[in-house]
Scaffold this active site. Structure first.
Site, PDB file in Angstrom:
ATOM      1  N   GLY A 208       0.738  -1.118   0.055  1.00  0.00           N
ATOM      2  CA  GLY A 208       0.058   0.119  -0.010  1.00  0.00           C
ATOM      3  C   GLY A 208       0.890   1.143   0.101  1.00  0.00           C
ATOM      4  O   GLY A 208       2.047   1.295  -0.211  1.00  0.00           O
ATOM      5  N   ASN A 209       0.264   2.435   0.138  1.00  0.00           N
ATOM      6  CA  ASN A 209       0.931   3.634   0.404  1.00  0.00           C
ATOM      7  C   ASN A 209       0.522   4.618   1.425  1.00  0.00           C
ATOM      8  O   ASN A 209      -0.696   4.020   1.817  1.00  0.00           O
ATOM      9  CB  ASN A 209       1.136   4.259  -1.238  1.00  0.00           C
ATOM     10  CG  ASN A 209      -0.320   4.469  -1.518  1.00  0.00           C
ATOM     11  OD1 ASN A 209      -0.961   5.532  -1.100  1.00  0.00           O
ATOM     12  ND2 ASN A 209      -0.939   4.019  -2.590  1.00  0.00           N
ATOM     13  N   ARG A 210       0.881   5.752   1.403  1.00  0.00           N
ATOM     14  CA  ARG A 210       0.855   6.477   2.732  1.00  0.00           C
ATOM     15  C   ARG A 210      -0.342   7.617   2.560  1.00  0.00           C
ATOM     16  O   ARG A 210      -0.640   8.455   3.158  1.00  0.00           O
ATOM     17  CB  ARG A 210       1.869   7.251   3.430  1.00  0.00           C
ATOM     18  CG  ARG A 210       2.830   6.236   3.909  1.00  0.00           C
ATOM     19  CD  ARG A 210       4.215   6.544   4.014  1.00  0.00           C
ATOM     20  NE  ARG A 210       4.579   7.929   4.444  1.00  0.00           N
ATOM     21  CZ  ARG A 210       4.735   8.166   5.722  1.00  0.00           C
ATOM     22  NH1 ARG A 210       4.960   7.313   6.768  1.00  0.00           N
ATOM     23  NH2 ARG A 210       4.711   9.511   6.055  1.00  0.00           N
ATOM     24  N   SER A 211      -1.017   7.711   1.325  1.00  0.00           N
ATOM     25  CA  SER A 211      -2.079   8.622   0.947  1.00  0.00           C
ATOM     26  C   SER A 211      -3.215   8.375   1.993  1.00  0.00           C
ATOM     27  O   SER A 211      -3.929   7.315   2.111  1.00  0.00           O
ATOM     28  CB  SER A 211      -2.510   8.245  -0.497  1.00  0.00           C
ATOM     29  OG  SER A 211      -3.668   9.144  -0.695  1.00  0.00           O
TER      30      SER A 211
END
Ligand code: CTP
Length: 400
Positions: A208-211
């Site tokens: 995933g990512n930190r958005s």
């Protein structure tokens, strides 16, 4: 300074009780509110409640206090008219310009922004007659917010619930703040993607990512306030659905692609604010991947995800459709941004510098908006809503 004058129209639906809370919020935040219920609204909440909460007398008919010409004055003097709940009948009467009670007279004489917060059963909301009435009202510049989905009057659930009073209040606050008589995205359908996709490795793990989704949600809220019909395609954002937008929840990049392409089929604008994973694990393990003692872990093979922004930019669903992309860069921010704008083929690219402490999850943002026609607009550090409004200001004159 005089308090802003708000007319709160209330029509006859069970959600009328929620309008009491909206009224309190409006009065407590310094607005002078006149309540104009329809006769049927008084079956749900009586005139005494409206009068006590607003501090003004309440009438439903044009025949009360005729010497003061309330059927003309109430609308003329208003800075905002909000109708919550707006029933199918009220929307129909407003769309056809009927003037058979004080509320519809007020709607005809008002020259200020008008917000409708519809609430009704799903079948009524989806009926072609209601769909057409809503389109007519939106084309004329009214802000018609999308009803929420959830429990309706009886045991049934579906789309048609009145959004929470706090959310309707926020829409009103934004519309009043802008003050423009005709919301400039009225009659437009905008699609916004937000959040970050998650690409599963096994039933419990993902890449995933930190958005956080906050920037995309700010686009949705500001677009609603500017009169657009909004579809928000949201990936894994831990945020409440914004009032007045249609929200499609997705998980992965492939699901986001499907939802964005479908919604973009009749969209005037698409804003790709989501952080879409460029790669996904080549294989999905049906069972949880176990560590095997003493052995090195297996490498994770990745495959490319489709580039949604590049795809919809190359193959526009609607002639003149305007597409906005985002670029999150850590170095050579502007040079990389210009190159990305060209490569992705979109019309506007919002370029921001990211890092551990910058942008992700924060309430503020700072960016430069690059346009394919060569324009460059720096947006100073400020709330994500301000950045969204600057982008809408750049979008509107570029629409056909
Ligand atoms: N985007 C997309 N589909 C993808 C990846 C990104 O639609 N598979 C969109 C994002 O929503 C954003 C824009 O493309 O609007 C920029 O994404 P970014 O990841 O910064 O661009 P990349 O092409 O991945 O460039 P690089 O990895 O070189 O930074």
């Amino acid at each position: 300074m005089d308090k802003p004058k708000v007319v709160l129209g209330v029509s006859g639906g069970i959600a009328a009780y929620k309008a009491c809370e909206l009224l309190r919020r409006l009065t407590e935040s310094g607005h002078d509110v006149r309540v104009v219920p329809t006769a049927s609204a008084l079956h749900f909440v009586g005139a005494a409640t409206w009068s006590a909460l607003s501090g003004h007398p309440v009438s439903t008919e044009v025949w009360d206090d005729v010497h003061e010409v309330p059927h003309v004055r109430t609308g003329q003097e208003a800075d905002l008219v909000v109708v919550a709940p707006a029933t199918a009948d009220t929307l129909a009467r407003a769309a056809h310009g009927l003037a058979d009670d004080l509320l519809t007279n007020t709607l005809l004489t008002a020259r200020c922004p008008v917000v409708f917060a519809p609430a009704m059963h799903t079948e009524m909301w989806e009926h072609p007659a209601t769909r057409e009435n809503v389109s007519v009202l939106r084309r004329r510049g009214a802000v018609v917010i999308e009803p929420a989905t959830g429990r309706l009057t009886g045991a049934d659930t579906g789309k048609g619930r009145l959004p929470e009073p706090g959310e309707i209040f926020e829409v009103c606050r934004r519309v009043l703040e802008r003050g423009a008589p005709v919301p400039d995205l009225a009659g437009r359908h905008v699609v916004i993607s937000a959040g970050g996709t998650r690409e599963p490795l096994d039933p419990v793990r993902f890449l995933g990512n930190r958005s956080s989704g906050k920037q995309g949600y700010a686009f949705a809220r500001t677009a609603v306030a500017r009169g657009a019909r909004v579809t928000l395609v949201s990936a894994n954002a831990a945020l409440p659905d914004p009032a007045g937008a249609d929200v499609v929840h997705v998980g992965t990049a492939l699901q986001m692609r499907e939802a964005v392409v479908k919604a973009a089929a009749d969209a005037d604008v698409v804003v790709m604010a989501a952080a879409v994973a460029d790669f996904r694990p080549a294989a999905y393990a049906e069972g949880k991947i176990k560590k095997k003692d003493g052995r090195d872990p297996e490498p994770v093979a990745l495959v490319r995800n489709p580039d949604i922004l590049a795809e919809i930019s190359a193959d526009r669903a609607v002639p003149g459709q305007l597409i906005v992309g985002f670029a999150a860069e850590t170095d050579d921010v502007l040079a990389n941004g210009r190159e990305k704008l060209r490569r992705k083929g979109c019309d506007l690219l919002v370029v921001n510098e990211v890092g551990e402490s910058k942008t992700f999850g924060s309430e503020q943002n700072e960016a430069v908006v690059l346009a394919a026609d060569g324009a460059e607009t720096p947006v100073p550090h400020g709330p994500k809503e301000s950045l969204a409004d600057t982008v809408w200001d750049l979008v509107v004159p570029r629409l056909p």
